[in-house]
Design a protein around this motif. Structure first.
Motif, PDB file in Angstrom:
ATOM      1  N   ALA A   2       1.098  -1.185  -0.059  1.00 13.78           N
ATOM      2  CA  ALA A   2       0.688   0.126   0.296  1.00 13.78           C
ATOM      3  C   ALA A   2       1.368   1.654  -0.103  1.00 13.78           C
ATOM      4  O   ALA A   2       1.747   1.323   1.281  1.00 13.78           O
ATOM      5  N   LYS A   3       0.446   2.211  -0.686  1.00 16.53           N
ATOM      6  CA  LYS A   3       1.193   3.240  -1.676  1.00 16.53           C
ATOM      7  C   LYS A   3       1.180   4.007  -0.143  1.00 16.53           C
ATOM      8  O   LYS A   3       0.011   4.148   0.395  1.00 16.53           O
ATOM      9  N   GLN A   4       2.066   5.372  -0.091  1.00 13.29           N
ATOM     10  CA  GLN A   4       1.706   6.380   1.166  1.00 13.29           C
ATOM     11  C   GLN A   4       0.450   7.203   0.598  1.00 13.29           C
ATOM     12  O   GLN A   4      -0.199   7.150   1.648  1.00 13.29           O
ATOM     13  N   LYS A   5       0.022   7.370  -0.258  1.00 18.58           N
ATOM     14  CA  LYS A   5      -1.113   7.634  -0.573  1.00 18.58           C
ATOM     15  C   LYS A   5      -2.646   6.606  -0.319  1.00 18.58           C
ATOM     16  O   LYS A   5      -3.789   7.605   0.100  1.00 18.58           O
ATOM     17  N   TYR A   6      -2.519   6.162   0.373  1.00 19.76           N
ATOM     18  CA  TYR A   6      -4.027   5.203   0.703  1.00 19.76           C
ATOM     19  C   TYR A   6      -3.681   4.519   2.405  1.00 19.76           C
ATOM     20  O   TYR A   6      -4.104   3.747   3.153  1.00 19.76           O
ATOM     21  N   GLN A   7      -2.875   5.495   2.900  1.00 20.11           N
ATOM     22  CA  GLN A   7      -2.326   5.202   4.525  1.00 20.11           C
ATOM     23  C   GLN A   7      -3.858   5.668   5.211  1.00 20.11           C
ATOM     24  O   GLN A   7      -4.140   5.562   6.310  1.00 20.11           O
ATOM     25  N   HIS A   8      -4.779   6.933   4.262  1.00 19.35           N
ATOM     26  CA  HIS A   8      -6.066   6.896   4.488  1.00 19.35           C
ATOM     27  C   HIS A   8      -6.818   5.592   4.983  1.00 19.35           C
ATOM     28  O   HIS A   8      -8.027   5.964   6.002  1.00 19.35           O
ATOM     29  N   GLY A  43      -8.372   3.079   9.023  1.00 18.98           N
ATOM     30  CA  GLY A  43      -7.612   4.346   7.943  1.00 18.98           C
ATOM     31  C   GLY A  43      -6.877   4.998   8.742  1.00 18.98           C
ATOM     32  O   GLY A  43      -7.391   5.536   9.902  1.00 18.98           O
ATOM     33  N   GLY A  44      -5.737   5.136   9.225  1.00 18.61           N
ATOM     34  CA  GLY A  44      -4.887   6.227   9.795  1.00 18.61           C
ATOM     35  C   GLY A  44      -4.154   5.882  10.453  1.00 18.61           C
ATOM     36  O   GLY A  44      -3.121   6.491  11.808  1.00 18.61           O
ATOM     37  N   ALA A  45      -4.881   4.597  11.147  1.00 15.43           N
ATOM     38  CA  ALA A  45      -3.997   4.161  12.428  1.00 15.43           C
ATOM     39  C   ALA A  45      -2.183   3.929  11.715  1.00 15.43           C
ATOM     40  O   ALA A  45      -2.259   3.531  10.963  1.00 15.43           O
ATOM     41  N   PRO A  46      -1.679   3.664  13.369  1.00 18.15           N
ATOM     42  CA  PRO A  46       0.116   3.509  13.357  1.00 18.15           C
ATOM     43  C   PRO A  46      -0.120   1.791  13.237  1.00 18.15           C
ATOM     44  O   PRO A  46      -0.713   1.499  13.409  1.00 18.15           O
TER      45      PRO A  46
END
Lengths: 104, 550
Positions: A2-8, A43-46
């Motif tokens: 998962a790319k950075q842009k999909y971290q949410h 989404g967004g969690a560490p």
């Protein structure tokens, strides 16, 4: 991965089983093939703890190449956000030679 | 057929035993994945999108019936009942389990086969004309040269870690059926007045993200100069090829950056130095070795038959004869291509049962020999013309009677995103839809010979750059998008196709191809093939037709 842009997005931990090569996901019942039973990272969690769990499973020679997959849930069904992962989750959505022969 | 000697067999078996030990150590945790990965890749074992994939070498595409039966057995016992023949004349298994691979390699070794050098930055499987040794238009049999290259390049210690993978192709015929100008090095073999081989050497061809047609670097090289020349060509590449960027590491980039003349000067200087040093003795006796190899390719004499015309009529059998039969050099015989492209099928796939049937047919009709083509079909090289009708009937029984060799529906397609971890889009579903549609148009519109190839990423394993109609699958914002190229060729007039413009969704591709074909039918003159019409009419006319509805 998962790319950075999909971290949410929500994410699940995936890998390939060392012995069989099968696509597997981490969940309450351990590593298994059903993405619906995978533990969901909101989404967004560490992600560090989940990624560390994957690395440990690699060190323990259970799986190969663990990484996080961004997923969405529609009508109670999980699907991957990225094209590559959508195909990986569903398996080859094709008729192989055996199926063609049976269909004929 | 060439048969490995006892030394070769012992080596392949020892290599399989070595890999069994490596797998055992991996499964018990004595080797980490980082330690094991290069070892498995040296034995053709990849980890792909869904599973492991084992790529088995088929040197210059030549198989015995016995070997094909073993490939069928592996498909049934260790895979999901099928295998996939590739554009390098190899076969891939898409679903083996790691713990089963040592058994697979043992069974391959028992019939003189292996998976060595089907991966990694080394010299890969040498490919050749699938009609080698039997084609009526052949000047000289290229198989002894291909085997000589195989022996020279197998486990060559100096060339085991090249900047990037390296591919050879060899042809000895007037028509280039091996796409030699799209290889790192392509050899065109001719016969001198005494019948000895003479080589034209082409260098710097390739596809991928920087497609290039090879350039002629040496003319009329004699046999005793061949391996020293190739050795120096590889050495200069090994020393000077880029290792900082894998996308610029192929020899085609070195040639482009250095220039052919400067590269040739470096090769010549290396040769001169090698001849004056200890390496001068390395290639003594090559002519005798070549003769020993060539002697093994002399097939047991085929029964003498009267020459006779091919049986043309107006039935389905005759349609198959028109497209799937090529001229054999022996009177009364034909070369039969078996299409692995049934409408709606997966290009290059064959089931275990189909492989076993074809092995039976090879023994009954073709002196026990089968060939794999780089267009992902199979060939029976020695079929009596009198046997064609009964062979056709047998192929009908297994669904491999499609009369489309060299036609639009004879689609090359890489595994694409359905299997490959490098792919950016799927190839196979596009091929399945198109092949059904194109078969109908072939019958209705008499489209004539043409090529349509599909790649699932810019690495171009599906050879889209050199197809008359090429389709490249890309990922645009997580949706599949297919870019079309036109006018490519992989024959002696090899040329890279023109990229048309914006891509299409998967659903839009069939109509887009229809518009290209409609344009061709409107523009073509009597006797023209698609490539001829495109060359005469030009890109603008076809591009206008392709985007008329966009």
């Amino acid at each position: 991965m998962a790319k950075q842009k999909y971290q949410h997005y929500d994410r699940v931990l995936s890998a390939n089983d060392l012995r069989s090569g099968d696509v597997v996901f981490w969940g309450a019942q351990g590593w298994q093939k059903d993405v619906a039973k995978a533990a969901l990272l909101q989404g967004g969690a560490p992600a560090d703890a989940l990624l560390a769990l994957g690395e440990q499973a690699e060190t323990d020679n259970i799986v190969v190449g663990s990484y996080l997959v961004a997923v969405e849930t529609h009508a109670g069904r999980r699907s991957a956000v990225e094209l590559r992962e959508r195909v990986r989750l569903s398996g080859p959505p094709i008729l192989n030679a055996v199926d063609v022969r049976v269909a004929a | 057929m060439y048969r490995y000697n006892e030394h070769d067999s012992a080596f392949v078996q020892a290599r399989a035993a070595e890999f069994r030990d490596q797998v055992s150590r991996r499964l018990t945790g004595k080797l980490s994945e980082d330690e094991f990965r290069p070892l498995r890749l040296m034995n053709g074992l990849y980890l792909q999108l869904h599973a492991y994939m084992l790529r088995v070498a088929i040197p210059y595409g030549v198989l015995s019936a016995e070997q094909l039966r073993t490939l069928a057995l592996l498909a049934r016992r260790y895979d999901r009942g099928y295998g996939h023949f590739t554009t390098r004349q190899n076969i891939q298994y898409n679903w083996p389990k790691l713990e089963d691979v040592p058994d697979m390699l043992d069974q391959l070794a028992a019939v003189g086969m292996h998976a060595i050098q089907t991966s990694g930055n080394c010299i890969r499987n040498v490919t050749s004309d699938p009609f080698a040794g039997v084609a009526a238009d052949e000047n000289i049999d290229p198989r002894p040269t291909a085997e000589l290259l195989r022996q020279w390049s197998s486990l060559h210690p100096e060339f085991a870690y090249l900047p990037r993978k390296f591919k050879f192709a060899v042809t000895g015929a007037a028509e280039d059926r091996a796409a030699i100008k799209l290889h790192d090095i392509g050899l065109q073999v001719k016969a001198d007045p005494q019948g000895a081989p003479l080589y034209n050497i082409w260098v710097g061809g390739g596809q991928g993200r920087t497609p290039r047609v090879a350039q002629l670097i040496y003319n009329d090289v004699q046999l005793n100069d061949l391996l020293p020349t190739l050795d120096s060509m590889l050495r200069v590449y090994n020393l000077e090829g880029r290792r900082d960027n894998k996308y610029k590491a192929r020899i085609k980039i070195l040639i482009a950056e250095k220039g052919l003349d400067e590269y040739r000067a470096a090769v010549d200087a290396d040769r001169a130095a090698a001849q004056s040093g200890a390496a001068a003795e390395d290639f003594v006796g090559i002519e005798a070795l070549y003769d020993r190899i060539a002697a093994q390719f002399i097939t047991a004499p085929l029964p003498v038959r009267d020459d006779r015309p091919l049986p043309f009529g107006d039935d389905a059998f005759s349609d198959w004869v028109r497209t799937n039969i090529a001229a054999h050099k022996a009177a009364g015989y034909a070369i039969v291509s078996i299409s692995l492209k049934p409408p709606g099928g997966v290009p290059g796939d064959a089931t275990d049962q189909q492989m076993e049937h074809i092995a039976d047919l090879a023994e009954r009709y073709s002196a026990g020999e089968v060939r794999v083509t780089h267009r992902q079909n199979l060939v029976l090289p020695h079929v009596a013309i009198d046997d064609l009708r009964s062979l056709y009937a047998a192929l009908v029984e297994i669904g491999f009677e499609t009369p489309n060799i060299g036609q639009a529906s004879d689609i090359i397609a890489c595994p694409g995103l359905d299997y490959c971890s490098l792919a950016t889009a799927r190839s196979i579903p596009v091929a399945q839809v198109l092949s059904q549609r194109l078969r109908a148009r072939e019958a209705q519109d008499a489209l004539g010979p043409m090529s349509l190839n599909i790649s699932g990423c810019i690495n171009a394993c599906g050879h889209h750059h050199v197809a008359n109609i090429g389709i490249l699958g890309l990922n645009r914002a997580e949706k599949e998008n297919y870019q079309i190229t036109l006018g490519g060729r992989s024959d002696a007039q090899a040329v890279i196709g023109d990229v048309m413009g914006p891509g299409f969704t998967q659903d839009e591709v069939p109509a887009a191809i229809d518009r290209v074909l409609d344009c061709y039918l409107q523009q073509r003159k009597a006797g023209e093939r698609f490539a001829d019409t495109y060359q005469r009419v030009g890109k603008a006319v076809f591009k206008g037709a392709l985007y008329v509805e966009s």
